[in-house]
Design a protein around this motif. Structure first.
Motif, PDB file in Angstrom:
ATOM      1  N   TYR A 196       0.827  -1.211   0.000  1.00  0.00           N
ATOM      2  CA  TYR A 196       0.000   0.000   0.000  1.00  0.00           C
ATOM      3  C   TYR A 196       0.865   1.266   0.000  1.00  0.00           C
ATOM      4  CZ  TYR A 196      -4.145  -2.871   0.976  1.00  0.00           C
ATOM      5  OH  TYR A 196      -5.180  -3.788   0.914  1.00  0.00           O
ATOM      6  N   ALA A 197       2.120   1.115  -0.442  1.00  0.00           N
ATOM      7  CA  ALA A 197       3.046   2.256  -0.390  1.00  0.00           C
ATOM      8  C   ALA A 197       2.531   3.437  -1.199  1.00  0.00           C
ATOM      9  CB  ALA A 197       4.421   1.829  -0.888  1.00  0.00           C
ATOM     10  N   ASP A 198       1.779   3.160  -2.268  1.00  0.00           N
ATOM     11  CA  ASP A 198       1.313   4.264  -3.129  1.00  0.00           C
ATOM     12  C   ASP A 198       0.034   4.910  -2.598  1.00  0.00           C
ATOM     13  OD1 ASP A 198      -0.207   2.035  -3.541  1.00  0.00           O
ATOM     14  OD2 ASP A 198      -0.437   2.328  -5.703  1.00  0.00           O
ATOM     15  N   ARG A 199      -0.497   4.405  -1.523  1.00  0.00           N
ATOM     16  CA  ARG A 199      -1.729   4.983  -0.972  1.00  0.00           C
ATOM     17  C   ARG A 199      -1.378   6.004   0.119  1.00  0.00           C
ATOM     18  NH1 ARG A 199      -6.692   2.096  -1.211  1.00  0.00           N
ATOM     19  NH2 ARG A 199      -7.372   3.662   0.291  1.00  0.00           N
ATOM     20  N   ALA A 200      -1.304   7.276  -0.294  1.00  0.00           N
ATOM     21  CA  ALA A 200      -0.891   8.330   0.636  1.00  0.00           C
ATOM     22  C   ALA A 200      -1.862   8.464   1.802  1.00  0.00           C
ATOM     23  CB  ALA A 200      -0.782   9.657  -0.113  1.00  0.00           C
ATOM     24  N   LEU A 221      -3.160   6.092   3.503  1.00  0.00           N
ATOM     25  CA  LEU A 221      -2.999   5.032   4.505  1.00  0.00           C
ATOM     26  C   LEU A 221      -1.632   5.181   5.157  1.00  0.00           C
ATOM     27  CD1 LEU A 221      -4.348   2.054   2.371  1.00  0.00           C
ATOM     28  CD2 LEU A 221      -5.607   3.439   4.033  1.00  0.00           C
ATOM     29  N   VAL A 222      -1.612   5.631   6.388  1.00  0.00           N
ATOM     30  CA  VAL A 222      -0.352   5.949   7.051  1.00  0.00           C
ATOM     31  C   VAL A 222      -0.048   4.971   8.187  1.00  0.00           C
ATOM     32  CG1 VAL A 222       0.939   7.707   8.304  1.00  0.00           C
ATOM     33  CG2 VAL A 222      -0.577   8.376   6.422  1.00  0.00           C
ATOM     34  N   ASP A 223      -0.964   4.875   9.136  1.00  0.00           N
ATOM     35  CA  ASP A 223      -0.726   4.008  10.284  1.00  0.00           C
ATOM     36  C   ASP A 223      -0.922   2.539   9.919  1.00  0.00           C
ATOM     37  OD1 ASP A 223      -0.015   5.837  12.165  1.00  0.00           O
ATOM     38  OD2 ASP A 223      -2.010   6.063  13.045  1.00  0.00           O
ATOM     39  N   ILE A 274      -3.762   0.646   7.414  1.00  0.00           N
ATOM     40  CA  ILE A 274      -3.375  -0.293   6.358  1.00  0.00           C
ATOM     41  C   ILE A 274      -4.034  -1.652   6.589  1.00  0.00           C
ATOM     42  CG2 ILE A 274      -1.363  -1.630   5.572  1.00  0.00           C
ATOM     43  CD1 ILE A 274       0.156   1.158   5.888  1.00  0.00           C
TER      44      ILE A 274
END
Lengths: 445, 411
Positions: free
Chosen positions: A83-87, A89-91, A95
């Protein structure tokens, strides 16, 4: 159609059952993982969870959410990359939640079998009824233009009979998970002479992705696992009835259960295992296997009697053990059923007489739990079984007799052409039944 | 210091979490309220009474997320009803929150706005699984760096530091020092009944440490879990008093320590550490505190070091000037920081051995130094040499961002 494409449209029949729900869970996770791959971002993955019961299908949604959450929590290091490209989703928590959502979006619980008409792959986990299996698979195949592949989870019905009955022409194989599928590492893989090589290859790839241990078995009713277990159970029942000639049956059952667990270093005694699987399931599997066994009577009147009395064992929806031959309190055995008096007799009442018959416990014993962790397991087992053979107690003698019989069952599976090798028989019992040693060994010679 | 400042009557709860025999993650456990009350009452029971206390400072990092509870100053009166309507506030600086509670109290007494203040640190972290705790603890870093950080954010940060250290000075060499650091932590914790590793019975902790090589597939690339401090529930409390305050508390000077210097420095949280193998802020804060105390590190007999990770322990030895850059691992592996070594560090186990209830740690460090200097450390007691009677505590928030350094001596 490559591996990912094959898994784009899948159906599970009997998805809300004990085995079906596990298969559904594992397949949902595998499909979700595939859907996260960059090349699959624009593909829609669909997993139809088909069952007869609306109520059970509601339960399955809760089950999947809880289990997928646990699985996601364990692989969050990998999920962060996916999910690295999903800005947004941080915590970790965000995720993990997204992953559960993505999985639940793939799963479509339904009572409509028609949804399987679009599937590329169908898992069958309905009840162990050959005619029902054939009817459902034929119906789907008749209406499905994709020439789908069928993986049946049967633990007893010969695959070639399903193949012929439903006219599947090499598009079916036995993919037999062990219970519970999400935990047990073992899968028995059974092909027919017609099974297409690419179907088998896909099955191997899929098993590998699920990190399962695959043991091939010939297409003989019961395959390896039940081929051993059913005969081992019948032997246990036989020994208990033999003992019951001179003592009450509950005491005899308690005694045989104790010997098979403690003396033989197994995770459960044989009567507890029958309860775990379910008296009904054991009876049913024997019934399914029986017609295919020559010169052998795979049948127990005692099991019939238990069924008539409605004492079935098995598990509650939350996984707790139901009472069967034995009565349980938080997993511990507290009483034994008396089929004559239709009541449970407390272990406290039985223990003294049972111990007197068994004799003093042979020295050097360790519980199964410690034995499986031993670095020098072989040496310990050799010493232990040598001590049993040297002991003059009834308990030790029964254990040795039982061990020899288990060995004979294992060798018979080879001789009968069920198993490909000794190692396969042992792998099934070590992996699927968590035994500390394979049935085919030299300990009891 | 324009006034003499003392600390006395310290108390710790057990540091609860994995490692303690009584810890069962599946059972309900006491919450924040229990820890605040237990530590507060235990401190209060050693002094004349609640009326002697002017103010309360509660150090806490993230009860807002761990326990859905902010506004911890409001819990002072749960320690004693007489604390109601006294000044009480919560202070926060990530894992240095406890240290900030200490210096808030020190500053107030210095400023003559109080004669006696209680500093209490608390954190209850076993409320969430470690994987979610990592999210909460990550807020000690800059939120904008979270996205590209590791799932276990802080282990990831210090793993990066360890990776560079390995590269510059050698993997085996560094791991040898870190393994010894772990062993010291466990051996010291076994001497303190409140320590989280008190029940640890592994025969050879150093060998156990070396059995588990770091594996980035399951955790972070350059650290294993034994390199990390634990997830802990715990609280600690201690009084800070002027000379008059000490009298009011009914505390004899032999039962107190004097605070002779302190420093609190903060690095820009939005920047990466200037040098991954250097604890820059720790070094500066310690130097300033020692300078304020008018002493050098050579006069310090024992120190409580913020070893949230073993690599931080090693780097702090270098930052304090006890070892040259790159020589911290050797300094530790040669046994100098062991309890019988030249410079005993973390004599009740530190963050790795005693535990790391984040907001409580700074206060726990002060309690340990107070115990050692006043001879109250029980089985964990060490002898401080006459020519090196000073104690030092280093409490760090984030990745070397906020640091509180305090120098103590017998009163």
């Amino acid at each position: 159609m490559n591996y990912d494409e094959r898994l784009q449209q899948v159906a599970v029949l009997g998805a809300a059952g004990k085995m079906g729900s596990g298969i559904l869970l594992l397949t949902a996770v595998e499909m979700t993982d595939l859907s996260l791959k960059a090349e699959n971002k624009n593909r829609t993955f669909v997993l139809n969870a088909i069952d007869l019961s609306d109520e059970n299908l509601s339960g399955i949604v809760d089950y999947l959410q809880v289990q997928i959450l646990k699985i996601a929590e364990k692989k969050v290091v990998w999920l962060r990359q996916m999910y690295a490209d999903r800005a947004d989703l941080v915590d970790n928590s965000e995720i993990i939640r997204q992953y559960v959502n993505d999985a639940m979006r793939i799963v479509r619980p339904t009572t409509a079998i028609e949804t399987a008409y679009r599937a590329n792959l169908v898992f069958e986990a309905v009840s162990e009824n050959k005619d029902l299996k054939i009817k459902l698979l034929r119906q789907i195949d008749d209406h499905n233009p994709n020439k789908p592949w069928f993986f049946t989870n049967t633990s007893s019905v010969p695959i070639h009979l399903i193949e012929q009955g439903a006219d599947l022409k090499g598009r079916v194989l036995g993919f037999h998970f062990y219970n519970p599928p999400a935990v047990q590492k073992l899968v028995e893989l059974i092909v027919t002479p017609e099974t297409q090589p690419e179907v088998r290859q896909f099955a191997l790839d899929y098993a590998k992705a699920l990190k399962k241990v695959v043991v091939p078995s010939y297409d003989v009713a019961g395959f390896i696992g039940n081929g051993h277990f059913m005969r081992d159970a019948l032997f246990g029942i036989h020994k208990a009835l033999e003992l019951a000639a001179t003592r009450p049956l509950p005491e005899a059952i308690f005694t045989v259960n104790k010997v098979t667990q403690d003396y033989l270093l197994r995770p459960m005694g044989i009567f507890q295992l029958i309860d775990y699987v379910g008296v009904d399931v054991v009876q049913f599997i024997m019934k399914v296997m029986h017609p295919y066994m020559k010169n052998e009577n795979l049948h127990s009147p005692l099991l019939d009697q238990m069924m008539d009395l409605g004492v079935k064992g098995g598990q509650m929806p939350n996984g707790a053990q139901k009472d069967g031959f034995l009565k349980y309190d938080k997993g511990a055995i507290v009483a034994v059923f008396d089929p004559q008096k239709h009541e449970y007799v407390s272990v406290d009442v039985l223990e003294k007489a049972a111990s007197a018959w068994l004799g003093e416990m042979v020295t050097g014993w360790k519980p199964w739990k410690s034995v499986i962790k031993l670095g020098n397991k072989e040496a310990f087992l050799t010493d232990w079984f040598n001590s049993l053979k040297a002991s003059a107690t009834n308990g030790a003698a029964l254990a040795v007799e039982y061990g020899k019989n288990s060995d004979a069952i294992g060798r018979r599976l080879l001789a009968d052409g069920v198993a490909f090798s000794e190692a396969d028989v042992n792998t099934v019992m070590l992996t699927g039944f968590f035994h500390a040693y394979g049935p085919i060994n030299t300990y009891f010679v | 210091m324009k006034r003499k400042i003392y600390m006395a009557a310290g108390a710790n709860t057990i540091s609860m979490g994995t490692g303690r025999n009584e810890f069962n993650p599946r059972k309900e456990r006491p919450g924040l309220e229990y820890y605040i009350k237990t530590a507060g009452e235990a401190a209060l029971s050693q002094v004349s009474g609640p009326d002697a206390v002017d103010e309360i400072y509660v150090g806490n990092f993230m009860a807002g997320l761990f326990n859905r509870q902010g506004h911890l100053g409001g819990f002072a009166a749960t320690i004693h009803p007489s604390f109601e309507f006294k000044p009480s506030m919560r202070v926060e600086g990530a894992c240095s929150s406890g240290g900030l509670a200490l210096i808030s109290a020190i500053r107030s007494v210095l400023a003559e706005t109080a004669e006696v203040a209680m500093a209490l640190g608390v954190e209850v972290q076993n409320t969430v699984k470690a994987i979610y705790g990592a999210d909460i603890l990550a807020s000690a870093g800059w939120a904008k760096k979270r996205k590209n950080g590791h799932a276990y954010f802080f282990p990831g940060q210090f793993s990066d530091r360890a990776g560079v250290y390995y590269q510059q000075y050698g993997y085996d060499y560094a791991r040898k020092g870190m393994g010894r650091w772990y062993r010291n932590a466990i051996e010291n914790a076994r001497l303190d009944p409140t320590a989280q590793e008190f029940h640890n019975s592994v025969t050879d902790p150093e060998a156990a440490y070396h059995q588990a090589a770091p594996n980035g597939k399951f955790f972070v690339d350059h650290l294993n879990v034994l390199d990390c401090s634990k997830v802990s529930d715990g609280a600690s409390a201690i009084f800070i008093a002027s000379e008059a305050g000490l009298t009011r508390l009914g505390i004899n000077k032999k039962d107190a320590v004097e605070v002779v210097g302190f420093a609190q420095l903060t690095r820009n949280i939005t920047n990466d550490p200037p040098n991954p193998t250097e604890m820059t802020t720790v070094g500066r804060a310690a130097a300033k505190a020692l300078e304020n105390a008018g002493i050098t590190i050579d006069q310090v007999g024992t120190a409580e070091i913020h070893d949230c990770f073993s690599i931080a322990g090693l780097l702090t030895m270098e930052a304090l000037g006890l070892a040259a850059p790159g020589k911290g691992a050797a300094f530790v592996s040669e046994g100098h920081t062991a309890r019988n070594g030249r410079f005993p560090v973390n004599t009740t186990g530190g963050l790795i051995g005693w535990g790391h209830p984040t907001g409580a740690t700074g206060v726990h460090q002060a309690v340990t130094i107070w115990q050692q200097i006043t001879g109250k450390a029980g089985q964990a007691q060490i002898e401080l040499p006459n020519d090196r009677p000073y104690g030092l505590s280093i409490n760090m928030g984030g990745d070397d961002v906020t640091v509180v350094a305090i120098v103590y001596k017998p009163a």
